[in-house]
Design a protein around this motif. Structure first.
Motif, PDB file in Angstrom:
ATOM      1  N   THR A  81      -0.416   0.321  -3.929  1.00 39.11           N
ATOM      2  CA  THR A  81       0.382   1.180  -4.901  1.00 39.11           C
ATOM      3  C   THR A  81       0.108   0.498  -6.251  1.00 39.11           C
ATOM      4  O   THR A  81      -0.773  -0.714  -6.223  1.00 39.11           O
ATOM      5  CB  THR A  81       1.916   0.728  -4.390  1.00 39.11           C
TER       6      THR A  81
ATOM      7  N   SER B 287       0.897  -1.046   0.021  1.00 43.34           N
ATOM      8  CA  SER B 287      -0.005   0.059   0.016  1.00 43.34           C
ATOM      9  C   SER B 287       0.973   1.263   0.066  1.00 43.34           C
ATOM     10  O   SER B 287       2.124   1.058   0.477  1.00 43.34           O
ATOM     11  CB  SER B 287      -0.953   0.110   1.245  1.00 43.34           C
ATOM     12  N   VAL B 288       0.314   2.391  -0.199  1.00 45.81           N
ATOM     13  CA  VAL B 288       0.643   3.885  -0.152  1.00 45.81           C
ATOM     14  C   VAL B 288       1.410   3.530   1.435  1.00 45.81           C
ATOM     15  O   VAL B 288       0.357   3.774   2.159  1.00 45.81           O
ATOM     16  CB  VAL B 288      -0.118   4.801  -0.763  1.00 45.81           C
TER      17      VAL B 288
ATOM     18  N   ARG C  16      -7.123  -0.771   1.402  1.00 45.87           N
ATOM     19  CA  ARG C  16      -6.213  -1.380   0.888  1.00 45.87           C
ATOM     20  C   ARG C  16      -6.367  -2.896   1.206  1.00 45.87           C
ATOM     21  O   ARG C  16      -5.846  -3.708   0.182  1.00 45.87           O
ATOM     22  CB  ARG C  16      -4.736  -1.179   1.911  1.00 45.87           C
TER      23      ARG C  16
END
Length: 177
Positions: free
Chosen positions: A29, A13-14, A58
């Protein structure tokens, strides 16, 4: 009757922003989205009757491609969310997490203890066994939650095993209830 629960740690994930409470809408991401697509055949092979997820984006994004391939909806359960640690994301987060794992009853501010996550995870797994007897469910969630779920079913997990979850993510674990 036995329920097979396939626990899936979300894909990459970011990263959270330092000094700001984590965001439930933090997405995967591009690499994480690609990894989620790559997980489809593995999860479909389990032939689940349901796909459950933490409500955090996410986790949903990680299991959604498999759910769509199966013609199932992703059902979110709030109890599958990540540990609400009470800690702000920071550069020294690993030290804070290690301290919490060493003292799982420790509560940071308005957060929850790791012991509380273990209880929450155990109740969620028990609910799955009641609602999906003699079936398989896929569950999208998070690293700390998954580690504490393993503890809830009597398996060993610690800070080192949590940190060592397979990279790149996602990671998949199977438990029976």
């Amino acid at each position: 009757m036995t329920t097979r629960i396939v626990l899936v740690r979300h894909a990459q994930s970011v990263p959270p922003r330092f000094g700001v409470l984590d965001d439930d809408d933090r997405p995967l991401t591009a690499a994480g989205l690609e990894a989620a697509e790559g997980l489809v055949s593995r999860l479909v092979a389990y032939a689940p009757v349901a796909v459950l997820s933490s409500p955090q984006l996410r986790a949903v994004q990680t299991v959604r491609p498999a759910a769509e391939a199966l013609g199932l909806a992703v059902t979110t359960w709030p109890e599958l969310r990540e540990w609400e640690s009470g800690l702000l994301p920071s550069a020294d987060w690993e030290m804070s997490y290690a301290r919490s794992w060493a003292r799982p009853g420790l509560v940071h501010g308005v957060g929850e203890s790791l012991d509380a996550v273990t209880v929450r995870a155990g109740k969620a797994l028990a609910r799955m066994a009641v609602e999906y007897p003699d079936a398989t469910v896929v569950v999208g969630s998070h690293g700390t939650f998954l580690s504490r779920a393993l503890i809830a079913v009597g398996l060993e997990a610690d800070w080192e095993s949590c940190r060592a979850m397979p990279m790149p993510m996602p990671a998949v674990y199977e438990v029976l209830r």
